[in-house]
Design an enzyme around this catalytic site. Structure first.
Site, PDB file in Angstrom:
ATOM      1  N   ARG A 163     -68.002 -33.717  22.182  1.00  0.00           N
ATOM      2  CA  ARG A 163     -66.704 -34.416  22.172  1.00  0.00           C
ATOM      3  C   ARG A 163     -66.049 -34.226  20.811  1.00  0.00           C
ATOM      4  O   ARG A 163     -64.846 -34.021  20.686  1.00  0.00           O
ATOM      5  CB  ARG A 163     -66.862 -35.909  22.511  1.00  0.00           C
ATOM      6  CG  ARG A 163     -65.570 -36.687  22.317  1.00  0.00           C
ATOM      7  CD  ARG A 163     -65.490 -38.018  23.061  1.00  0.00           C
ATOM      8  NE  ARG A 163     -66.719 -38.735  23.161  1.00  0.00           N
ATOM      9  CZ  ARG A 163     -67.308 -39.411  22.170  1.00  0.00           C
ATOM     10  NH1 ARG A 163     -66.753 -39.470  20.981  1.00  0.00           N
ATOM     11  NH2 ARG A 163     -68.452 -40.039  22.374  1.00  0.00           N
ATOM     12  N   TYR A 200     -39.791 -33.447  30.479  1.00  0.00           N
ATOM     13  CA  TYR A 200     -40.686 -33.373  31.639  1.00  0.00           C
ATOM     14  C   TYR A 200     -40.898 -34.792  32.198  1.00  0.00           C
ATOM     15  O   TYR A 200     -41.123 -35.738  31.435  1.00  0.00           O
ATOM     16  CB  TYR A 200     -42.010 -32.738  31.187  1.00  0.00           C
ATOM     17  CG  TYR A 200     -43.123 -32.877  32.172  1.00  0.00           C
ATOM     18  CD1 TYR A 200     -43.014 -32.362  33.454  1.00  0.00           C
ATOM     19  CD2 TYR A 200     -44.304 -33.527  31.832  1.00  0.00           C
ATOM     20  CE1 TYR A 200     -44.043 -32.497  34.374  1.00  0.00           C
ATOM     21  CE2 TYR A 200     -45.343 -33.664  32.735  1.00  0.00           C
ATOM     22  CZ  TYR A 200     -45.195 -33.150  34.008  1.00  0.00           C
ATOM     23  OH  TYR A 200     -46.220 -33.291  34.904  1.00  0.00           O
ATOM     24  N   ASP A 207     -42.129 -30.176  22.071  1.00  0.00           N
ATOM     25  CA  ASP A 207     -42.919 -29.687  23.196  1.00  0.00           C
ATOM     26  C   ASP A 207     -42.444 -28.255  23.457  1.00  0.00           C
ATOM     27  O   ASP A 207     -41.333 -28.029  23.929  1.00  0.00           O
ATOM     28  CB  ASP A 207     -42.691 -30.595  24.416  1.00  0.00           C
ATOM     29  CG  ASP A 207     -43.529 -30.180  25.617  1.00  0.00           C
ATOM     30  OD1 ASP A 207     -43.859 -28.985  25.723  1.00  0.00           O
ATOM     31  OD2 ASP A 207     -43.844 -31.054  26.444  1.00  0.00           O
ATOM     32  N   LYS A 252     -49.607 -23.910  31.296  1.00  0.00           N
ATOM     33  CA  LYS A 252     -48.482 -23.066  31.694  1.00  0.00           C
ATOM     34  C   LYS A 252     -48.621 -21.663  31.081  1.00  0.00           C
ATOM     35  O   LYS A 252     -49.560 -20.970  31.374  1.00  0.00           O
ATOM     36  CB  LYS A 252     -47.173 -23.764  31.310  1.00  0.00           C
ATOM     37  CG  LYS A 252     -47.119 -25.247  31.728  1.00  0.00           C
ATOM     38  CD  LYS A 252     -47.202 -25.411  33.211  1.00  0.00           C
ATOM     39  CE  LYS A 252     -47.200 -26.807  33.792  1.00  0.00           C
ATOM     40  NZ  LYS A 252     -47.518 -27.965  33.071  1.00  0.00           N
TER      41      LYS A 252
END
Ligand code: PLP
Length: 389
Positions: free
Chosen positions: A51, A103, A175, A200
């Site tokens: 982690r 978004y 972004d 993406k």
């Protein structure tokens, strides 16, 4: 040496030296949760638990930092997890100015989750010069920009915005999902942080959900790394490996996405069944000059308004054979969707109307298929919709 490399070289080599034990040229998938330590308090090469850190993730983080031109990169389980982590830079009472057609998931997270914890948001059309100055408050700590916006493809002038944020010591987060660092590098235009849905273009093959962020400030890195570990929304090593594999071909893919998209945008603009095309590469786009200045290419995303509203849009969506009816974007396959019903359904109807997201607005993620096939598919679908025009 890496800093002098060109973009394509960085994509293939940054963070990805051959593996020292075997010489494997591809970074291995270190599918391990923990690491044997040399002695009490002496982890090998700094790795203790996956982690906190993993060598496959580290290679990807180094590569994306190099591509965005930042000092550091961090990877997350999804784009939303990366966006969520940025909000931990804020405290209750802090104010954020955010692009108004972000978004839908970002809007939902900001307005329905982060707002519950006392962060205040104003959604503003940052494509308008002077809009940011009007929206700033004494408690404003962050400005959040998507450019081009989704799905209206409006641009925000990042250099102009960053002059304001730097003067006011407000964090500017961009972004960059729609553009990728190949087409737009916000840090070089004055942004403090860049986030991505790596799902993406970065990964590029519609086979992984992943996110990342890149920055320069070491203090922000410390805070973000602390929260990355404390919150735990980290990606697995295989997902990191998939994104890294995608990054190697980012430049060539983006060139072809751009070439196919501009050609389709022109085909659509001259079609009688289409009322309007939104694509920054078209001279008819109101901010075409800014696009030429700020972006290296115009991207693979476009939207268009069919004549005949919802019925015509539905007919187009039902008649395409090659374009796949699906949410998401940035993969090799072309996708088509209706933002009002699909990606932007979480935005209230009045807000959608104000933004121009009508029921006849169709969004395309233009893929890498043969251009002639894409043109033929859309032209055929539009002819099926002409009874509604
Ligand atoms: N930002 C943009 C611009 C997006 O389009 C998306 C997803 O579609 C996200 C962030 C969220 O990313 P993810 O789906 O990887 O969580």
């Amino acid at each position: 040496m890496d800093e002098q490399w060109g973009f394509e070289t960085k994509a293939i080599h940054s963070g990805q030296a051959p593996e020292p034990e075997t010489g494997a040229v591809v970074v291995p998938i270190f599918q391990t949760s923990t690491y044997a330590q040399e002695a009490l308090g002496r982890p090998r090469q700094g790795y203790e638990y996956s982690r906190t850190g993993n060598p496959t993730r580290k290679a990807y983080e180094t590569c994306i930092a190099a591509l965005e031109g930042g000092a550091w990169g961090l990877a997350f389980a999804s784009g939303m997890a990366a966006i969520n982590n940025c909000i931990y830079l804020l405290k209750p009472g802090d104010h954020v100015v955010c692009s108004d057609d972000v978004y839908g998931g970002t809007y939902r997270f900001f307005s329905k989750v982060a707002a519950e914890y006392g962060i205040r948001f104003d959604f503003v059309d940052l494509s308008q010069p002077g809009a940011l100055e009007k929206a700033l408050q004494p408690a404003t700590r962050m400005v959040w920009v998507e450019t081009p916006t989704n799905p209206m493809l409006r641009l925000t002038d990042l250099s102009a915005i960053s002059k304001v944020t730097q003067a006011r010591k407000v964090l500017l987060v961009v972004d960059n999902t729609f553009m990728s660092p190949y087409l737009q590098r916000p840090l070089s235009l004055g942004a403090d942080l860049v986030v991505h849905s790596a799902t993406k273009y970065l990964a590029g093959h519609a086979d992984v959900v992943n996110g990342c962020m890149v920055g320069n400030d070491p203090t922000i890195l410390d805070q973000m790394k602390f929260h990355q570990n404390a919150v735990g929304a980290i990606p697995g090593p295989f997902d990191c490996w998939l994104v890294m594999r995608g990054l190697k071909t980012l430049a060539v893919r983006m060139d072809r996405h751009c070439a196919n998209a501009i050609a389709l945008a022109k085909t659509l603009e001259s079609h009688p069944g289409v009322a309007r095309v939104h694509y920054p590469g078209l001279p008819s786009h109101p901010q075409h000059a800014l696009a030429q200045q700020q972006m290296r290419g115009f991207g693979g995303m476009l939207s268009f308004e069919v004549r005949g509203g919802a019925a015509a849009a539905q007919a187009v969506l039902e008649s395409v054979q090659l374009f796949l009816l699906a949410e998401s974007l940035g993969g090799v396959e072309s996708l088509i969707e209706l933002p009002a019903i699909m990606t932007h359904a979480s935005i209230p109807a009045e807000r959608r109307a104000a933004l121009g997201i009508t029921d006849g607005l169709i969004r395309l993620s233009v893929g890498l298929e043969s251009l002639e096939d894409l043109q033929a598919d859309l032209t055929h679908a539009l002819s099926e919709a002409r009874q509604y025009a």
